[in-house]
Motif scaffolding. Structure first.
Motif, PDB file in Angstrom:
ATOM      1  N   GLY A   1       0.827  -1.210   0.000  1.00  0.00           N
ATOM      2  CA  GLY A   1       0.000   0.000   0.000  1.00  0.00           C
ATOM      3  C   GLY A   1       0.860   1.258   0.000  1.00  0.00           C
ATOM      4  N   ILE A   2       2.170   1.073   0.248  1.00  0.00           N
ATOM      5  CA  ILE A   2       3.086   2.217   0.394  1.00  0.00           C
ATOM      6  C   ILE A   2       4.322   1.971  -0.468  1.00  0.00           C
ATOM      7  CG2 ILE A   2       4.572   3.480   2.019  1.00  0.00           C
ATOM      8  CD1 ILE A   2       2.701   2.579   4.296  1.00  0.00           C
TER       9      ILE A   2
ATOM     10  N   ALA B   1      -4.475  -4.175   9.004  1.00  0.00           N
ATOM     11  CA  ALA B   1      -3.880  -3.289   7.999  1.00  0.00           C
ATOM     12  C   ALA B   1      -2.865  -3.997   7.114  1.00  0.00           C
ATOM     13  CB  ALA B   1      -3.231  -2.082   8.693  1.00  0.00           C
TER      14      ALA B   1
ATOM     15  N   TRP C   1      -1.100  -2.660   3.776  1.00  0.00           N
ATOM     16  CA  TRP C   1      -0.275  -1.450   3.823  1.00  0.00           C
ATOM     17  C   TRP C   1       1.218  -1.787   3.882  1.00  0.00           C
ATOM     18  CZ3 TRP C   1      -1.857   3.238   2.614  1.00  0.00           C
ATOM     19  CH2 TRP C   1      -3.215   3.562   2.744  1.00  0.00           C
TER      20      TRP C   1
ATOM     21  N   ARG D   1      -1.367   3.879  -1.953  1.00  0.00           N
ATOM     22  CA  ARG D   1      -2.122   5.046  -1.484  1.00  0.00           C
ATOM     23  C   ARG D   1      -1.266   6.036  -0.707  1.00  0.00           C
ATOM     24  NH1 ARG D   1      -5.380   0.844   1.161  1.00  0.00           N
ATOM     25  NH2 ARG D   1      -3.600  -0.319   0.354  1.00  0.00           N
TER      26      ARG D   1
ATOM     27  N   ARG E   1      -5.201   5.529   5.245  1.00  0.00           N
ATOM     28  CA  ARG E   1      -3.910   5.297   5.908  1.00  0.00           C
ATOM     29  C   ARG E   1      -4.044   4.115   6.857  1.00  0.00           C
ATOM     30  NH1 ARG E   1      -4.525   6.509  11.173  1.00  0.00           N
ATOM     31  NH2 ARG E   1      -5.825   8.262  11.826  1.00  0.00           N
ATOM     32  N   PRO E   2      -2.895   3.506   7.222  1.00  0.00           N
ATOM     33  CA  PRO E   2      -2.967   2.451   8.229  1.00  0.00           C
ATOM     34  C   PRO E   2      -3.289   3.055   9.596  1.00  0.00           C
ATOM     35  CG  PRO E   2      -0.684   2.803   7.473  1.00  0.00           C
ATOM     36  CD  PRO E   2      -1.547   3.715   6.676  1.00  0.00           C
TER      37      PRO E   2
END
Ligand code: NAD
Length: 480
Positions: free
Chosen positions: A18-19, A45, A48, A114, A262-263
């Motif tokens: 996710g990052i 999460a 992420w 994201r 966001r996480p």
């Protein structure tokens, strides 16, 4: 028998990226990656996870080393009560490091990403030293503006990915700087939008309107890796060429400004607040200012390590007196923080012998650091009408250090990007201290403040005539 190593407490094959993180140095691996590792261990999460990336040739070495160990990072926490070692599994892959950054751009254009985060050092943001603003004339920025599809900088790559997302109707990712810069979100926004403006003003307007750049304050002392650190990993039975060591303390304070999601990092100790600036100011003045206070007297007295400086009664007392009388009283309140307790914690962090941080590292780059860490405290103390005698001494000690010899006559190797100019001024200031304060880019109007200039001159003459120890003794004998 080797001590045990803590392995990821979750199934890494269930993670999804996710990052994208650009600048995979030591700090990121000891900070953000550890927070995410803690989060994944809670079983939440897991979409992420991190894809590592780098835009500089040197990052290829880190990529090779990490890919050879399945992107696991060794993080050794240097707690004097017991050293522990864990393998951090939050990173899934490291993208190819290549000219033009095509793989990085493609990864960032993927809707699953994201957040794009950064640790590219304070010097990596193309800030003009004289104006403090983004420098559109920096050669690397010019090159990216001329060839936006083949960018060489992190900001060029981010912009290329944002353009691709916009064209495909995909919402932009959030850009999160984790570098140690005041207002790091604002600075990153200025770099991305500033580069966009050179390419297409409409794109710059779109970036400014649609892309989020949260500000954040990060903290964890993370030394560079050398033979000592590799030997420590070996003691845990790990043959890792790139282990990371760090102090046990860590802190992360973030603005909650993540329109793409966001996480839930608050579950693992991250503070979300609109008051990042207050935390940042406290840290810059007390911690970074504190480093600047203990660095240069140690340098002049040939002290190698930070914990040794803290164990020196005169340096330790100097830190205490200046912090308590001239810095802490002017630090505005910080939510849910007892500032006196924060300072006590900083003292114990500086004193940790396991970290083995060097005085020379703290002395580095004073010409960029003094204006951020010391000069604002001088201004506040003078504005309050209480004088800044201790901070004048701190400034004089830095000047004396820049003359290039310690009290014992040992040569001090260049330790600042502006070393030659600083050294010439420091030598001239021995007979004419005002020459030093005339550096307007550092001291501004303080050069004309008669009280501060007189204190500075008094201490500089004393340092040359009597040495650091005697000068510190006379300052410490003065009552508040
Ligand atoms: P490091 O030397 O281990 O890693 C630096 C990384 O930045 C490397 O990946 C390098 O390739 C990249 N980089 C450097 N210049 C760049 C540029 N111009 N463009 C793109 N990438 C660039 O350093 P580190 O210890 O990881 O520290 C990195 C930053 O983290 C610091 O500058 C600071 O802002 C922040 N930080 C560090 C600490 C610490 O104690 N080390 C503490 C708080 C914050």
């Amino acid at each position: 028998m080797t001590a045990s190593v803590h392995l990821p407490a979750y199934d890494r094959s269930a993670l999804r990226p996710g990052i994208v993180h650009i600048g995979l140095g030591n700090f990121h691996r000891a900070h953000m990656a550890v927070y995410l590792d803690d989060l994944f261990a809670l079983g939440v999460a897991q979409d992420w996870a991190i894809l590592g990336a780098g835009v500089r040739e040197g990052d290829a070495r880190m990529r090779d080393a990490l890919k050879a160990q399945d992107c696991l990072s060794t993080v050794i926490e240097l707690d004097p009560a017991g050293i522990t070692c864990r393998r951090i599994g939050a990173m899934l892959d490291f993208l190819p490091v290549e000219p033009g950054n095509a793989s990085l751009i493609a990864a960032m254009a993927d809707p699953g990403i994201r957040i794009v985060s950064l640790t590219v050092t304070e010097g990596g943001y193309f800030i003009n030293a004289a104006t403090g603003a983004f420098d559109p004339d920096a050669p690397e920025i010019r090159a990216d503006a001329a060839a936006p599809d083949q960018p060489g900088t992190a900001f060029g790559a981010i912009l290329a990915a944002l353009r691709a997302r916009r064209a495909a109707g995909i919402a932009p990712f959030t850009v999160m700087s984790c570098d140690n810069l005041p207002g790091n979100g604002h600075v990153t926004r200025a770099a991305v939008a500033g580069l966009a403006r050179l390419i297409d003003p409409a794109l710059a307007d779109w970036v400014e309107t649609h892309v989020a750049f949260p500000n954040g304050m990060v903290d964890r002392i993370t030394p560079a890796t050398g033979p000592r650190e590799r030997a420590m990993a070996a003691e845990f039975g790990l043959d890792d060429p790139v282990p990371v060591t760090c102090e046990p303390f860590r802190q992360w304070v973030l603005e909650d400004y993540f329109p793409a999601g966001r996480p839930p990092l608050e579950q693992v100790g991250v503070t979300f607040t609109p008051h990042v600036h207050a935390y940042e100011l406290m840290k810059l003045r007390i911690l970074n200012g504190g480093h600047a206070i203990i660095a240069y007297p140690g340098g002049l007295m040939d002290i190698e390590y930070v914990h040794e400086a803290m164990a020196h009664p005169l340096i330790s007392a100097l830190l205490d007196k200046v912090e308590r009388e001239e810095i802490i009283p002017y630090v505005p309140p910080v939510p849910e923080t007892d500032i006196a307790a924060y300072y006590d914690l900083i003292r114990s962090r500086f004193s940790n012998p396991e970290v083995a941080d060097t005085e020379r590292r703290l002395c580095l780059d004073g010409s960029n650091r003094q204006p951020k860490f010391i000069v604002p405290s001088v201004r506040d103390a003078l504005a309050a009408g209480r004088g800044a005698r201790g901070l004048a001494l701190v400034s004089a000690i830095w000047c004396r250090y820049c003359a290039g010899t310690s009290d014992s006559g040992t040569l001090i190797a260049p330790n600042d990007p502006n070393w030659d100019a600083l050294q010439a001024l420091a030598r001239a200031a021995r007979s004419d201290p005002q020459v030093w304060l005339g550096q307007r880019q550092i001291y501004g109007e303080l050069a004309d403040h008669p009280g501060f200039a007189a204190d500075f001159a008094h201490w500089l003459f004393s340092l040359w005539a009597q040495g650091t120890e005697t000068t510190l003794r006379s300052y410490l004998a003065e009552s508040a």
